[in-house]
Design a protein around this motif. Structure first.
Motif, mmCIF file in Angstrom:
data_model
loop_
_atom_site.group_PDB
_atom_site.id
_atom_site.type_symbol
_atom_site.label_atom_id
_atom_site.label_comp_id
_atom_site.label_asym_id
_atom_site.label_seq_id
_atom_site.Cartn_x
_atom_site.Cartn_y
_atom_site.Cartn_z
ATOM 1 N N LYS A 2 -11.325 -11.960 0.482
ATOM 2 C CA LYS A 2 -10.845 -11.524 1.799
ATOM 3 C C LYS A 2 -9.720 -10.510 1.668
ATOM 4 O O LYS A 2 -8.919 -10.567 0.737
ATOM 5 N N TYR A 3 -9.635 -9.637 2.672
ATOM 6 C CA TYR A 3 -8.499 -8.733 2.765
ATOM 7 C C TYR A 3 -7.361 -9.469 3.479
ATOM 8 O O TYR A 3 -7.617 -10.363 4.288
ATOM 9 N N PRO A 4 -6.120 -9.098 3.184
ATOM 10 C CA PRO A 4 -4.984 -9.838 3.742
ATOM 11 C C PRO A 4 -5.050 -10.029 5.260
ATOM 12 O O PRO A 4 -4.649 -11.077 5.770
ATOM 13 N N ALA A 5 -5.549 -9.033 5.986
ATOM 14 C CA ALA A 5 -5.574 -9.138 7.438
ATOM 15 C C ALA A 5 -6.391 -10.341 7.910
ATOM 16 O O ALA A 5 -6.204 -10.827 9.033
ATOM 17 N N VAL B 92 -3.125 -7.175 -9.430
ATOM 18 C CA VAL B 92 -2.123 -6.109 -9.606
ATOM 19 C C VAL B 92 -0.807 -6.715 -10.084
ATOM 20 O O VAL B 92 -0.172 -6.212 -11.016
ATOM 21 N N ALA B 93 -0.430 -7.841 -9.453
ATOM 22 C CA ALA B 93 0.824 -8.501 -9.839
ATOM 23 C C ALA B 93 0.740 -9.015 -11.270
ATOM 24 O O ALA B 93 1.635 -8.792 -12.080
ATOM 25 N N ALA B 94 -0.360 -9.691 -11.593
ATOM 26 C CA ALA B 94 -0.491 -10.320 -12.916
ATOM 27 C C ALA B 94 -0.504 -9.283 -14.025
ATOM 28 O O ALA B 94 0.007 -9.515 -15.126
ATOM 29 N N PHE C 186 -0.858 -5.755 -0.283
ATOM 30 C CA PHE C 186 -1.607 -4.502 -0.117
ATOM 31 C C PHE C 186 -2.791 -4.771 0.803
ATOM 32 O O PHE C 186 -3.695 -5.525 0.447
ATOM 33 N N GLU C 187 -2.773 -4.151 1.976
ATOM 34 C CA GLU C 187 -3.775 -4.476 2.991
ATOM 35 C C GLU C 187 -5.167 -3.970 2.619
ATOM 36 O O GLU C 187 -6.166 -4.463 3.118
#
Ligand SMILES: Nc1ncnc2c1ncn2[C@@H]1O[C@H](COP(=O)(O)OP(=O)(O)OP(=O)(O)O)[C@@H](O)[C@H]1O
Ligand SMILES: [Mg+2]
Length: 276
Positions: free
Chosen positions: A142-145, A112-114, A101-102
């Motif tokens: 950090k954000y994924p980007a 979210v996954a956990a 999720f960016e």
């Protein structure tokens, strides 16, 4: 090389006559294959399957079927000790491109996954543990980007481990990584499969040397020929293309890549892939 002592217990993954066609074109045909829980004395030993085949032959399609994201045309996929029919979420799947999720931080992506598997407090604890283990703790905000390719990939692997039960599919985990990162991902795979007896990683890869060195079992997806020598439509994993590396004495050896027997076997596999 001598084979390490090992034995087999219950099935963890069973593919029963799996076939699929797109627009009447058969892609996969009658796939029968199984992963059994392998045990070694006084050790926690998970399973690693290397999964090979020419580009475009149907490896990613079979991954989507094994992850329960696509229903096969015929056949069944059963997972876990209970051998339940697979449904989405049971099997972790790190796709060829690893989507995150960016608009969420790395930490929140993992949370979210956990939370799909754990209560909120436990989920936070698991996320912290995985961030540490995967060397991602400094990047948690950090954000994924902003993550490097390798960091993103480790995040995707952690994400899938956090929300699935034991079985995880990695589609091309080594592509686009530098040598140091490949070593790191290798280490993570070994770590994952020694964390829990039932943990099982299926690695789709064109990097035969790296993947074979990690695996205790190999599957090769290819085409068969009929009696007249004509190609049978739809790829399959024929019995002679299911290799038990544990029995061959090629599994669980450190620096196995340096052994002549290993090099010979890798040549054989490459020849089989070319001919399939
Ligand atoms: N939803 C779909 N509809 C129609 N054809 C599809 C669909 N998904 C995949 N295919 C076709 O199925 C075949 C197998 O594709 P797949 O992505 O599984 O190959 P692959 O073995 O993973 O290749 P690579 O090693 O290049 O990743 C390809 O010909 C592809 O075009
Ligand atoms: Mg693919």
């Amino acid at each position: 090389m001598t084979a390490h002592t090992h034995a087999y217990r219950d099935p963890i993954l069973t593919l029963n006559n799996v076939s699929i066609a797109f627009h009447n074109e058969p892609i996969l045909r009658d796939i029968n294959a199984q992963v059994l829980d392998v045990t070694r004395p006084n050790m926690r030993q998970g399973q690693v399957v290397g999964f090979y085949g020419r580009s475009g032959i149907g490896k990613s399609v079979l991954c989507r079927i094994m992850a329960g994201l696509v229903a096969p045309g015929t056949g069944t996929v059963e997972v876990g000790l209970a051998q339940q029919s697979v449904t989405p979420g049971m099997v972790g799947f790190v796709q060829q491109r690893y989507p995150l999720f960016e608009h969420r931080t790395l930490h929140d992506n993992l949370l979210v996954a956990a939370q799909r598997k754990h209560a909120p407090a436990a989920a936070r604890q698991h996320v912290d543990a995985y961030l540490e283990r995967f060397g991602l703790a400094p990047h948690r905000r950090k954000y994924p980007a902003l993550l490097s390719g390798g960091q993103r990939q480790r995040a995707a692997i952690a994400q899938q481990l956090l929300c699935s039960d034991h079985l995880i599919l990695l589609d091309e985990p080594f592509s686009g990584l530098d040598v140091a990162m490949i070593d790191e991902v290798k280490k993570i795979i070994v770590e994952v499969t020694t964390m829990d007896e039932l943990n099982t990683v299926i690695i789709v890869s064109h990097d035969i040397v790296t993947t074979t060195a990690l695996a205790d079992r190999l599957w090769l997806l290819g085409y068969e020929h009929d009696a007249a020598g004509a190609l049978v439509p739809g790829a399959t994993i024929s019995p002679q293309h299911q290799y038990n590396l544990a029995e061959m004495g090629l599994a669980w050896h450190e620096n196995v890549e340096a052994e002549p027997e290993f090099a010979q076997f890798v040549e054989h596999i490459k020849q089989e892939i070319r001919g399939s």
